[in-house]
Design a protein around this motif. Structure first.
Motif, short mmCIF file in Angstrom:
data_model
loop_
_atom_site.label_atom_id
_atom_site.label_comp_id
_atom_site.label_asym_id
_atom_site.label_seq_id
_atom_site.Cartn_x
_atom_site.Cartn_y
_atom_site.Cartn_z
N SER A 80 0.82 -1.22 0.00
CA SER A 80 0.00 0.00 0.00
C SER A 80 0.85 1.27 0.00
O SER A 80 0.36 2.35 -0.34
CB SER A 80 -0.93 0.00 1.22
N ALA A 89 0.18 4.99 -1.95
CA ALA A 89 0.24 6.35 -1.42
C ALA A 89 1.14 7.23 -2.28
O ALA A 89 0.83 8.40 -2.55
CB ALA A 89 0.74 6.32 0.03
N LYS A 90 2.25 6.67 -2.74
CA LYS A 90 3.15 7.44 -3.60
C LYS A 90 2.51 7.75 -4.96
O LYS A 90 2.72 8.81 -5.53
CB LYS A 90 4.46 6.69 -3.79
N ARG A 95 -0.69 8.16 -5.36
CA ARG A 95 -1.64 9.24 -5.09
C ARG A 95 -0.92 10.59 -4.99
O ARG A 95 -1.44 11.62 -5.45
CB ARG A 95 -2.40 8.95 -3.80
N ASN A 96 0.28 10.61 -4.39
CA ASN A 96 1.02 11.88 -4.31
C ASN A 96 1.34 12.42 -5.70
O ASN A 96 1.27 13.62 -5.96
CB ASN A 96 2.32 11.66 -3.52
#
Length: 657
Positions: free
Chosen positions: A479, A483-484, A486-487
């Motif tokens: 996960s 997150a990366k 999404r960044n």
């Protein structure tokens, strides 16, 4: 050597034979025309060096003479008995006489050799005025009888104040018809274009004669008028009930007791102004002819004065219109002589340059233009003279008295009266605003190009990173990679927001208002993901700005400090000190305590081509530059005291054009 061609126009065989025989030894060729129409056809289609017309056998002699090209020696060949008029030269022996033909042939060859159209001396004509010479002048001035002297004096006296053609017509008509000697008088103007005489009518109701018409010249319908127009001399005509066609109104005149008519040109110094036609009840005596000549001479001088005055008034009106046009023109205008000295300047040029009119007149044009522009102007003038074109344009700069330069476009025309270069005329138009608009358009296009480069680069980078993390997430299920990813998508969204702002908002400083620096800074800080960093406002100030645009500028500066500083803990904002006026800030400053900017990038940081960061350094700081420039501010990148990045914004920046 080519032989001259002599056209012999005669319906009589013996005349043609005599002339041809007499010219046998002369270096000429004789061309024969037996009829009027044949002669006209040869004159129109062949080269003719001299013309001989047998007036005894050819009708419309006057019209034929009029058709001969000016400068071609022309001779009318006729007998002495009777009067056929229309003579340029004549021999006073019968046409078939060998001696007369020989004399005529000698005269013809002499005139051809001399290349002139001089007339032969003539003997006094029965209808031409007795003692008049060949050019129509009186051989010796005679004393006039008292009644005729009084008539001439009255006409001269009334013509003194005449200022119009109709006044001249009325004076001559009234004075000449006041007694029993002359029945009617009319004056007309010769229209060369229409080849017709047009009567002047000062009072159409004063006469029953139908003068509302024109009289054609060159058709043979009015030979007396045609002779007057051609010879510019007084011509008279006597007629009876069997005579018709010589002058207008023959039948009406004879019914009213007219027995002779005099026609005389109204001319002075080579200019023909009109014709006076006088109908008399008896044959005109020598004294009456002299009186008519004196009256015509006085009228001619008056008409000349009227014509000259009219031309001067027309020229003055034209000059006044030109001067008004020049003086009221919004563009600067000047006239140079052939050496480049200012001869004329208008008010607009005086106002444009700051010089006085006296300070410019007589000066060389180098007082206004630099040497390169002067040489370019000379090149245009030489080109115009060589090509025959009328005008051309040149862009140059005008130097004012104060030393400033004004970008101008000049339209140049050359002055070449009589084919000789006398100088040039220039019309200067201030194109400062046009240049400014061109510069703005050029800068806008450059910005669009830079914008396209930055967007393509900065969007591609986070997109590539997001795709890479997404692949790793699919492979590992970790996960952290999501997150990366999404960044990266968030960064792309931020870039897209800035792109939309540029596309929708256009100008970067639409509506300015007083803005508190601390208030807008804290609002911008709240819009940025700042992690653990803090904002420090050293001191607030009020500045004139477009709040929404300033907000975007601060957001991008703060985001740059956080994202690229990596170790940034504090971002400070406050006034930019003014060394000359400690009590008044000259702008504001934003600095951080992060890793700072590489020295090699500081000078290029706000150059759009410097977008090299994989994290999208270019578009954020490019927007900062655009907002600052839109407000008229300058921005400089340097290093803070802690080694971090420092951006200085100077509010009263001076930009060169």
């Amino acid at each position: 050597m080519s032989r001259s061609r002599v056209l012999c126009v005669s319906a009589d065989r013996s005349t043609r034979a005599s002339l041809t025989l007499s010219l046998t030894d002369a270096p000429v060729d004789v061309i024969i025309a037996q009829r009027f129409v044949d002669a006209i056809d040869r004159l129109n289609h062949e080269s003719i060096d001299a013309v001989v017309i047998d007036a005894r056998t050819i009708a419309n002699t006057a019209a034929l003479v009029d058709a001969v090209e000016s400068g071609t020696p022309t001779f009318v060949y006729q007998e002495t008995d009777g009067d056929t008029g229309a003579v340029l030269a004549r021999v006073t022996t019968p046409a078939a006489d060998d001696e007369s033909a020989t004399r005529l042939s000698n005269t013809i060859t002499e005139h051809i050799a001399a290349g002139t159209d001089a007339e032969l001396p003539t003997e006094p004509e029965g209808d031409a005025g007795g003692s008049a010479t060949a050019d129509g002048t009186v051989a010796a001035e005679r004393d006039l009888p008292d009644d005729l002297e009084r008539l001439v004096s009255r006409v001269r006296s009334r013509l003194v104040d005449a200022t119009s053609l109709l006044t001249v017509e009325r004076v001559l008509r009234e004075e000449l018809t006041d007694g029993d000697r002359f029945a009617f008088v009319w004056l007309g103007e010769y229209d060369r274009r229409e080849r017709a005489i047009i009567p002047w009518l000062s009072d159409p109701d004063a006469t029953e004669w139908p003068l509302q018409q024109t009289f054609d010249i060159g058709t043979g319908d009015h030979p007396l008028l045609e002779r007057v127009i051609r010879t510019r001399t007084l011509r008279t005509h006597q007629y009876d009930a069997d005579t018709s066609g010589a002058v207008p109104f023959d039948d009406r005149a004879f019914e009213r007791g007219v027995r002779s008519v005099a026609a005389i040109p109204l001319a002075a110094n080579g200019d023909l102004y009109g014709v006076a036609v006088i109908y008399a009840t008896e044959r005109l005596s020598e004294h009456e002819r002299d009186a008519v000549r004196a009256i015509a001479e006085a009228a001619s001088h008056v008409l000349e004065t009227i014509a000259v005055r009219g031309r001067l008034e027309q020229r003055e009106r034209t000059l006044n219109r030109y001067e008004r046009l020049v003086e009221t023109a919004g563009d600067g205008m000047y006239v140079l002589d052939d050496a480049g000295h200012l001869m004329t300047v208008n008010d607009a040029l005086v106002e444009m340059t700051g010089f006085s009119r006296e300070g410019l007149l007589g000066e060389h044009v180098s007082i206004l233009f630099d040497p390169e522009d002067i040489e370019a102007g000379k090149t245009i003038i030489r080109s115009l003279l060589a090509s025959g074109e009328s005008t051309d344009t040149l862009e140059l700069s005008v130097e004012t008295k104060a030393g400033a330069t004004i970008p101008c476009e000049v339209q140049i025309a050359v002055l070449v009266p009589d084919g000789e270069f006398r100088g040039s005329v220039g019309v200067l138009r201030d194109v400062t605003e046009r240049k400014r608009q061109e510069r703005k358009l050029r800068e806008r296009n450059e910005r669009l190009d830079a914008f396209a480069r930055i967007v393509s680069h900065d969007l591609r980078n986070p997109l590539g990173v997001a795709q890479g993390y997404l692949d790793l997430f699919e492979e590992t299920g970790d996960s952290g990679y999501a997150a990366k990813t999404r960044n990266g998508l968030d960064r792309m969204e931020s870039i897209i927001d800035d792109v939309l702002a540029i596309a929708r908002e256009g100008e970067w400083a639409a509506d300015t208002e007083p803005v508190d620096l601390e208030s807008v800074a804290r609002e911008a800080w709240a819009h940025v993901s700042t992690a653990g960093a803090t904002l420090s406002v050293t001191e607030t100030m009020t500045l004139s700005a477009d709040r929404s645009r300033l907000l975007r500028l601060l957001e991008n500066c703060f985001r740059n400090s956080i994202e690229h500083g990596e170790t940034t803990e504090t971002v400070r904002i406050g006034p930019l000190e003014n060394d000359e006026r400690p009590d008044a800030a000259r702008g504001f400053v934003i600095e951080d305590d992060g890793e700072g900017l590489p020295a090699k990038l500081r000078d290029e940081l706000f150059d759009p081509s410097a977008s090299t960061s994989t994290e999208g350094l270019g578009i954020g700081l490019w927007i900062v530059r655009e907002v600052a420039t839109g407000h008229g501010w300058s921005v400089v990148a340097t290093e803070s005291e802690s080694g971090g990045a420092r951006l200085e914004f100077e509010l009263d920046a001076q930009f060169s054009d």
